[in-house]
Design a protein around this motif. Structure first.
Motif, PDB file in Angstrom:
ATOM      1  N   ILE A  82     -48.050 -16.858  45.139  1.00 34.70           N
ATOM      2  CA  ILE A  82     -47.394 -16.324  46.336  1.00 34.70           C
ATOM      3  C   ILE A  82     -48.213 -15.225  47.004  1.00 34.70           C
ATOM      4  CG2 ILE A  82     -45.126 -16.910  45.457  1.00 34.70           C
ATOM      5  CD1 ILE A  82     -44.615 -13.963  44.929  1.00 34.70           C
ATOM      6  N   THR A  83     -49.233 -14.714  46.340  1.00 30.72           N
ATOM      7  CA  THR A  83     -50.137 -13.760  46.989  1.00 30.72           C
ATOM      8  C   THR A  83     -51.328 -14.471  47.632  1.00 30.72           C
ATOM      9  OG1 THR A  83     -51.212 -13.382  44.852  1.00 30.72           O
ATOM     10  CG2 THR A  83     -49.511 -11.811  45.524  1.00 30.72           C
ATOM     11  N   SER A  84     -51.314 -15.797  47.623  1.00 32.11           N
ATOM     12  CA  SER A  84     -52.371 -16.573  48.254  1.00 32.11           C
ATOM     13  C   SER A  84     -51.812 -17.266  49.484  1.00 32.11           C
ATOM     14  CB  SER A  84     -52.921 -17.616  47.270  1.00 32.11           C
ATOM     15  OG  SER A  84     -52.041 -18.721  47.160  1.00 32.11           O
ATOM     16  N   ASP A  85     -52.602 -18.166  50.055  1.00 30.37           N
ATOM     17  CA  ASP A  85     -52.141 -18.955  51.201  1.00 30.37           C
ATOM     18  C   ASP A  85     -51.484 -20.258  50.766  1.00 30.37           C
ATOM     19  OD1 ASP A  85     -54.546 -19.875  50.242  1.00 30.37           O
ATOM     20  OD2 ASP A  85     -55.530 -20.079  52.182  1.00 30.37           O
ATOM     21  N   ASP A  86     -51.277 -20.448  49.478  1.00 37.54           N
ATOM     22  CA  ASP A  86     -50.627 -21.661  48.984  1.00 37.54           C
ATOM     23  C   ASP A  86     -49.116 -21.630  49.142  1.00 37.54           C
ATOM     24  OD1 ASP A  86     -52.880 -23.034  48.238  1.00 37.54           O
ATOM     25  OD2 ASP A  86     -52.455 -23.036  46.091  1.00 37.54           O
ATOM     26  N   ALA A  87     -48.502 -20.453  48.978  1.00 38.21           N
ATOM     27  CA  ALA A  87     -47.049 -20.440  48.818  1.00 38.21           C
ATOM     28  C   ALA A  87     -46.409 -19.168  49.335  1.00 38.21           C
ATOM     29  CB  ALA A  87     -46.692 -20.630  47.343  1.00 38.21           C
ATOM     30  N   TYR A  88     -45.130 -19.313  49.681  1.00 42.33           N
ATOM     31  CA  TYR A  88     -44.264 -18.171  49.955  1.00 42.33           C
ATOM     32  C   TYR A  88     -43.510 -17.823  48.670  1.00 42.33           C
ATOM     33  CZ  TYR A  88     -44.670 -20.362  54.627  1.00 42.33           C
ATOM     34  OH  TYR A  88     -45.117 -20.961  55.783  1.00 42.33           O
ATOM     35  N   GLN A  99     -41.309  -9.365  44.146  1.00 44.04           N
ATOM     36  CA  GLN A  99     -42.203 -10.425  44.585  1.00 44.04           C
ATOM     37  C   GLN A  99     -42.437 -10.353  46.100  1.00 44.04           C
ATOM     38  OE1 GLN A  99     -41.186 -14.340  43.199  1.00 44.04           O
ATOM     39  NE2 GLN A  99     -40.670 -13.621  41.147  1.00 44.04           N
ATOM     40  N   SER A 100     -41.436  -9.932  46.838  1.00 45.93           N
ATOM     41  CA  SER A 100     -41.601  -9.796  48.292  1.00 45.93           C
ATOM     42  C   SER A 100     -42.669  -8.761  48.622  1.00 45.93           C
ATOM     43  CB  SER A 100     -40.274  -9.409  48.943  1.00 45.93           C
ATOM     44  OG  SER A 100     -39.321 -10.431  48.795  1.00 45.93           O
ATOM     45  N   PHE A 101     -42.697  -7.647  47.875  1.00 45.80           N
ATOM     46  CA  PHE A 101     -43.735  -6.645  48.091  1.00 45.80           C
ATOM     47  C   PHE A 101     -45.117  -7.222  47.809  1.00 45.80           C
ATOM     48  CE2 PHE A 101     -40.190  -3.553  47.249  1.00 45.80           C
ATOM     49  CZ  PHE A 101     -40.234  -2.942  48.491  1.00 45.80           C
ATOM     50  N   LEU A 102     -45.231  -7.997  46.735  1.00 49.07           N
ATOM     51  CA  LEU A 102     -46.521  -8.590  46.398  1.00 49.07           C
ATOM     52  C   LEU A 102     -46.968  -9.570  47.473  1.00 49.07           C
ATOM     53  CD1 LEU A 102     -45.871  -9.232  42.586  1.00 49.07           C
ATOM     54  CD2 LEU A 102     -47.447  -7.543  43.547  1.00 49.07           C
ATOM     55  N   GLU A 103     -46.046 -10.387  47.944  1.00 53.82           N
ATOM     56  CA  GLU A 103     -46.378 -11.373  48.972  1.00 53.82           C
ATOM     57  C   GLU A 103     -46.875 -10.720  50.254  1.00 53.82           C
ATOM     58  OE1 GLU A 103     -44.320 -15.226  51.198  1.00 53.82           O
ATOM     59  OE2 GLU A 103     -43.054 -13.692  50.282  1.00 53.82           O
ATOM     60  N   ALA A 104     -46.341  -9.538  50.546  1.00 55.81           N
ATOM     61  CA  ALA A 104     -46.698  -8.821  51.773  1.00 55.81           C
ATOM     62  C   ALA A 104     -47.877  -7.875  51.575  1.00 55.81           C
ATOM     63  CB  ALA A 104     -45.483  -8.049  52.288  1.00 55.81           C
ATOM     64  N   GLY A 320     -35.084 -21.853  43.802  1.00 55.19           N
ATOM     65  CA  GLY A 320     -35.709 -21.947  45.108  1.00 55.19           C
ATOM     66  C   GLY A 320     -36.939 -21.097  45.325  1.00 55.19           C
ATOM     67  N   PHE A 321     -37.515 -20.534  44.261  1.00 51.62           N
ATOM     68  CA  PHE A 321     -38.729 -19.722  44.421  1.00 51.62           C
ATOM     69  C   PHE A 321     -39.963 -20.618  44.569  1.00 51.62           C
ATOM     70  CE2 PHE A 321     -35.897 -16.612  42.665  1.00 51.62           C
ATOM     71  CZ  PHE A 321     -36.359 -15.380  43.112  1.00 51.62           C
ATOM     72  N   TYR A 322     -41.045 -19.980  45.027  1.00 53.53           N
ATOM     73  CA  TYR A 322     -42.378 -20.591  45.039  1.00 53.53           C
ATOM     74  C   TYR A 322     -42.425 -21.812  45.959  1.00 53.53           C
ATOM     75  CZ  TYR A 322     -46.997 -21.584  42.941  1.00 53.53           C
ATOM     76  OH  TYR A 322     -48.347 -21.791  42.711  1.00 53.53           O
ATOM     77  N   GLN A 323     -42.087 -21.593  47.218  1.00 54.26           N
ATOM     78  CA  GLN A 323     -42.110 -22.674  48.186  1.00 54.26           C
ATOM     79  C   GLN A 323     -43.497 -22.790  48.833  1.00 54.26           C
ATOM     80  OE1 GLN A 323     -37.792 -21.439  49.788  1.00 54.26           O
ATOM     81  NE2 GLN A 323     -38.659 -23.180  50.899  1.00 54.26           N
ATOM     82  N   ALA A 324     -43.973 -24.012  48.957  1.00 53.44           N
ATOM     83  CA  ALA A 324     -45.290 -24.249  49.547  1.00 53.44           C
ATOM     84  C   ALA A 324     -45.314 -23.768  50.989  1.00 53.44           C
ATOM     85  CB  ALA A 324     -45.630 -25.731  49.483  1.00 53.44           C
ATOM     86  N   SER A 325     -46.446 -23.177  51.378  1.00 50.81           N
ATOM     87  CA  SER A 325     -46.602 -22.674  52.742  1.00 50.81           C
ATOM     88  C   SER A 325     -46.919 -23.815  53.706  1.00 50.81           C
ATOM     89  CB  SER A 325     -47.719 -21.632  52.800  1.00 50.81           C
ATOM     90  OG  SER A 325     -48.984 -22.258  52.618  1.00 50.81           O
ATOM     91  N   GLN A 326     -46.644 -23.589  54.986  1.00 52.65           N
ATOM     92  CA  GLN A 326     -47.009 -24.570  56.000  1.00 52.65           C
ATOM     93  C   GLN A 326     -48.533 -24.718  56.061  1.00 52.65           C
ATOM     94  OE1 GLN A 326     -44.715 -26.438  58.001  1.00 52.65           O
ATOM     95  NE2 GLN A 326     -46.613 -27.607  58.236  1.00 52.65           N
ATOM     96  N   ASN A 327     -49.244 -23.634  55.809  1.00 51.42           N
ATOM     97  CA  ASN A 327     -50.693 -23.678  55.781  1.00 51.42           C
ATOM     98  C   ASN A 327     -51.186 -24.672  54.728  1.00 51.42           C
ATOM     99  OD1 ASN A 327     -53.376 -22.664  54.508  1.00 51.42           O
ATOM    100  ND2 ASN A 327     -53.360 -21.616  56.484  1.00 51.42           N
ATOM    101  N   LEU A 328     -50.599 -24.624  53.531  1.00 56.00           N
ATOM    102  CA  LEU A 328     -51.007 -25.552  52.483  1.00 56.00           C
ATOM    103  C   LEU A 328     -50.681 -26.984  52.876  1.00 56.00           C
ATOM    104  CD1 LEU A 328     -52.095 -26.225  49.680  1.00 56.00           C
ATOM    105  CD2 LEU A 328     -49.789 -25.842  48.782  1.00 56.00           C
ATOM    106  N   VAL A 329     -49.494 -27.212  53.394  1.00 55.47           N
ATOM    107  CA  VAL A 329     -49.117 -28.558  53.823  1.00 55.47           C
ATOM    108  C   VAL A 329     -50.127 -29.092  54.833  1.00 55.47           C
ATOM    109  CG1 VAL A 329     -47.352 -29.916  55.010  1.00 55.47           C
ATOM    110  CG2 VAL A 329     -46.670 -28.166  53.347  1.00 55.47           C
ATOM    111  N   ASN A 330     -50.492 -28.259  55.787  1.00 56.04           N
ATOM    112  CA  ASN A 330     -51.447 -28.682  56.811  1.00 56.04           C
ATOM    113  C   ASN A 330     -52.830 -28.975  56.237  1.00 56.04           C
ATOM    114  OD1 ASN A 330     -49.401 -28.327  58.675  1.00 56.04           O
ATOM    115  ND2 ASN A 330     -50.168 -26.363  59.432  1.00 56.04           N
ATOM    116  N   ALA A 331     -53.179 -28.309  55.139  1.00 63.54           N
ATOM    117  CA  ALA A 331     -54.493 -28.514  54.536  1.00 63.54           C
ATOM    118  C   ALA A 331     -54.661 -29.930  53.999  1.00 63.54           C
ATOM    119  CB  ALA A 331     -54.718 -27.502  53.414  1.00 63.54           C
ATOM    120  N   PHE A 332     -53.572 -30.634  53.764  1.00 64.32           N
ATOM    121  CA  PHE A 332     -53.645 -32.001  53.255  1.00 64.32           C
ATOM    122  C   PHE A 332     -53.839 -33.033  54.358  1.00 64.32           C
ATOM    123  CE2 PHE A 332     -51.681 -29.964  49.560  1.00 64.32           C
ATOM    124  CZ  PHE A 332     -52.359 -30.579  48.513  1.00 64.32           C
ATOM    125  N   LYS A 333     -53.888 -32.607  55.598  1.00 62.61           N
ATOM    126  CA  LYS A 333     -54.209 -33.548  56.667  1.00 62.61           C
ATOM    127  C   LYS A 333     -55.631 -34.059  56.494  1.00 62.61           C
ATOM    128  CE  LYS A 333     -53.414 -30.950  60.213  1.00 62.61           C
ATOM    129  NZ  LYS A 333     -53.265 -30.529  61.622  1.00 62.61           N
TER     130      LYS A 333
END
Length: 584
Positions: A82-88, A99-104, A320-333
């Motif tokens: 969640i501290t990367s571009d893979d996930a929220y 975890q919200s502090f870490l993500e931000a 419901g934790f560790y949801q994939a980011s839209q950025n990651l989804v787009n990377a699979f195009k």
């Protein structure tokens, strides 16, 4: 009783959970506490084998009283995901604010997740040192077994220090000569020097003694120690300020990686998904796995650290934790010819409100759950999988979730015996590709990447299309029809530009290991975290309002602050032995 005969699988539960104790008074040394072992009682062959199992038990991240299991979970879905571009962070805004502090990128030395990660890895270090010190007092053991125990313990000690070093810029290294079980002061070691050489020495010592194979799954082999030694060198392979390659260190890694490849001991499994199923644990691609186990009667060894990272619907119902980011989804195009979009993948998003018909890498639907796609054989993923759609989007994590055939054995529906494949052959191939790029061997790098892509292109491994039935949990599979427009191909044109080759290898690494807790640390070791994550935040802040205006500070956020509690407890002779990272 021979503990090894009873425990044939080295799992996360330790039969001697109370064996590691710390004295706080002279009286404590004289009276053996009930429910615990004295040093005299365990200074024998069975006792030291039990201590070794206790040292293995810390690999999962369990074993700390009063600590949430996910704080120190070996999957590193918090600190590497969640501290990367893979996930929220996922779930909703109020759940687990640490975890919200870490993500931000609001990293604070008082964050309890950081505190418990530190406690966990150094308890692992303590247990391994206790094994080595106790072993020195044991007489009823063969010399060959003694050497194997030393090798296993040193592998584990290198492993735990590695976990610490990739989290924090400066950490102490503690060996058995320093560590004294009944002296709390002995572990108060300064963090005033680099410890990579010590980590390498532990893995190398293990590599030189461990056998090429083990009869008991979960124990490291020579190849596992070699792979982790190579990984340690890969983490030193780039200047993290400039991103420039350290070719001398990468050449050292290459020697080891080539040995693993040339050994013919490992091969890629035919289907990508086989790296993420309970039924296909410890397969021919596996070099080292964290072992988990579960029965209807006992879930103590279950894969519980990722329990929160399951969909917010039945049969899981949490959390419901560790949801994939839209950025990651787009990377699979992919492009129409099946290659990754290295530069502009994030300019147009994969849609979810309506079916997306553009070309996609088939690994997307083994990596994350998205609306309209069958979710690991349970049911078709829809927005009812999501706790707060407006907060963290419509995607769910998937790789660690057990398949239906292995689900629901224990009490909590989110527990499973799905192992964590922390070291597999695909990693070795892509690390070697990274090295070959920096050494100018671009065609060898292309060959290695194509091996990974050929496996991903196997149509037998594609997620099938499913049609919703009358009831929510009912579906029908359309035989022979994939779930999406999967288009993936190999790189057939020669690689001549090292910058393009480097980008291709790094993209392949992201696609292959997405949502496995490695991404943040990959960006860190390549020295490109600030560039990549600030680009991510600039766009993602328009998608997720809580990320708007957030920034990753170069020179600071590549590492986490040392927990305040660790510094406060390091006082010796009136001063702390641990020094906070100057960046904080």
């Amino acid at each position: 009783m021979n503990l090894l005969k009873k425990y044939r699988n080295i799992g996360v539960g330790a039969v001697v959970a109370g064996a590691l104790t710390f004295a706080c008074s002279d009286e404590f040394l004289e009276t053996v506490p009930q429910g615990q072992f004295s040093t005299v009682a365990i200074a024998n062959a069975d006792g030291v084998e039990g201590l070794l199992l206790g040292a293995y038990a810390m690999m999962s991240g369990f074993g700390l009283d009063g600590q949430p299991q996910w704080n120190n979970d070996i999957h590193n879905w918090v600190f590497g995901g969640i501290t990367s571009d893979d996930a929220y962070k996922g779930t909703d805004a109020g759940d687990q604010p640490e975890q919200s502090f870490l993500e931000a990128y609001d990293f604070q030395a008082t964050n309890t997740h950081l505190r418990n990660k530190w406690r966990g890895v150094y308890k692992g270090v303590a247990r391994t040192n206790d094994v080595l010190n106790t072993l020195a007092e044991v007489e009823d053991i063969s010399d060959s077994r003694r050497q194997q125990i030393i090798a296993e313990a040193r592998f584990l000690r290198g492993f735990y220090h590695f976990e610490a070093r990739k989290m924090w810029r400066a950490v102490p290294y503690i060996d058995e000569q320093t560590f004294v079980l009944n002296d709390l002061e002995s572990s108060k070691v300064p963090n005033d020097r680099e410890i990579w050489a010590d980590i390498e020495a532990d893995f190398e010592a293990a590599m030189n003694v461990l056998p090429a194979s083990q009869s008991e799954v979960g124990r490291p082999t020579r190849w596992a120690a070699m792979a982790f030694l190579a990984k340690a060198k890969m983490f030193q392979g780039w200047d993290q300020n400039t991103g420039q390659a350290n070719t001398a260190k990468l050449q050292e890694a290459k020697v080891l990686l080539d040995q693993i490849v040339n050994s013919n001991e490992f091969e890629l499994v035919p289907n990508f998904e086989d790296n993420h199923l309970v039924a296909t644990r410890n397969n021919q691609e596996s070099i080292f796995e964290i072992q988990f186990a579960i029965t209807s009667a006992n879930a103590d060894k279950a894969n519980a650290g990722v329990g929160l990272a399951h969909p917010y619907t039945d049969p899981w119902g949490c959390c419901g934790f560790y949801q994939a980011s839209q950025n990651l989804v787009n990377a699979f195009k992919t492009t129409e010819n099946g290659l990754p979009m290295l530069d502009d993948f994030n300019e147009v998003s994969v849609t979810w409100e309506t079916e997306y018909t553009g070309p996609l890498d088939p690994r997307i639907d083994h990596t994350l759950g998205r609306p309209g796609i069958l979710y690991k054989g349970f049911k078709i993923h829809q927005t009812d999988f999501i706790r707060d759609l407006g907060y963290a989007g419509p995607y769910s994590p998937k790789k660690h979730v057990a398949e239906p055939e292995a689900h629901g054995i224990g009490g909590w529906q989110n527990l499973s015996s799905n192992n964590y494949r922390i070291m597999r052959y695909g990693m070795v191939l892509l690390w070697l590709a990274e090295v070959e790029v920096e050494l100018g061997n671009l065609e060898r790098a292309r060959e290695l990447v194509n091996m990974i892509r050929e496996r991903a292109a196997n149509p037998e491994g594609f997620v099938p299309r499913a049609i919703q039935g009358a009831e929510r949990n009912d579906f029908t599979i359309v035989e022979g029809e994939p779930a999406a427009n999967y288009v993936i191909s190999t790189y057939d044109a020669p690689w001549t530009d090292p910058d393009v080759a480097r980008a291709a290898v790094r993209m392949e690494t992201r696609l292959e290991f997405a949502m496995e807790g490695h991404r943040y640390f990959d960006l860190q070791r390549w020295g490109i975290a600030a560039e990549v994550l600030n680009d991510y935040l600039e766009v993602e802040g328009t998608r997720r309002s809580y990320l708007s205006g957030r920034r990753f500070t170069k020179g600071t956020h590549e590492y986490y602050p040392i927990p305040l509690e660790a510094i406060e407890r390091s006082f010796k002779d009136g001063a702390p032995t641990l020094t906070q990272d100057p960046a904080y």
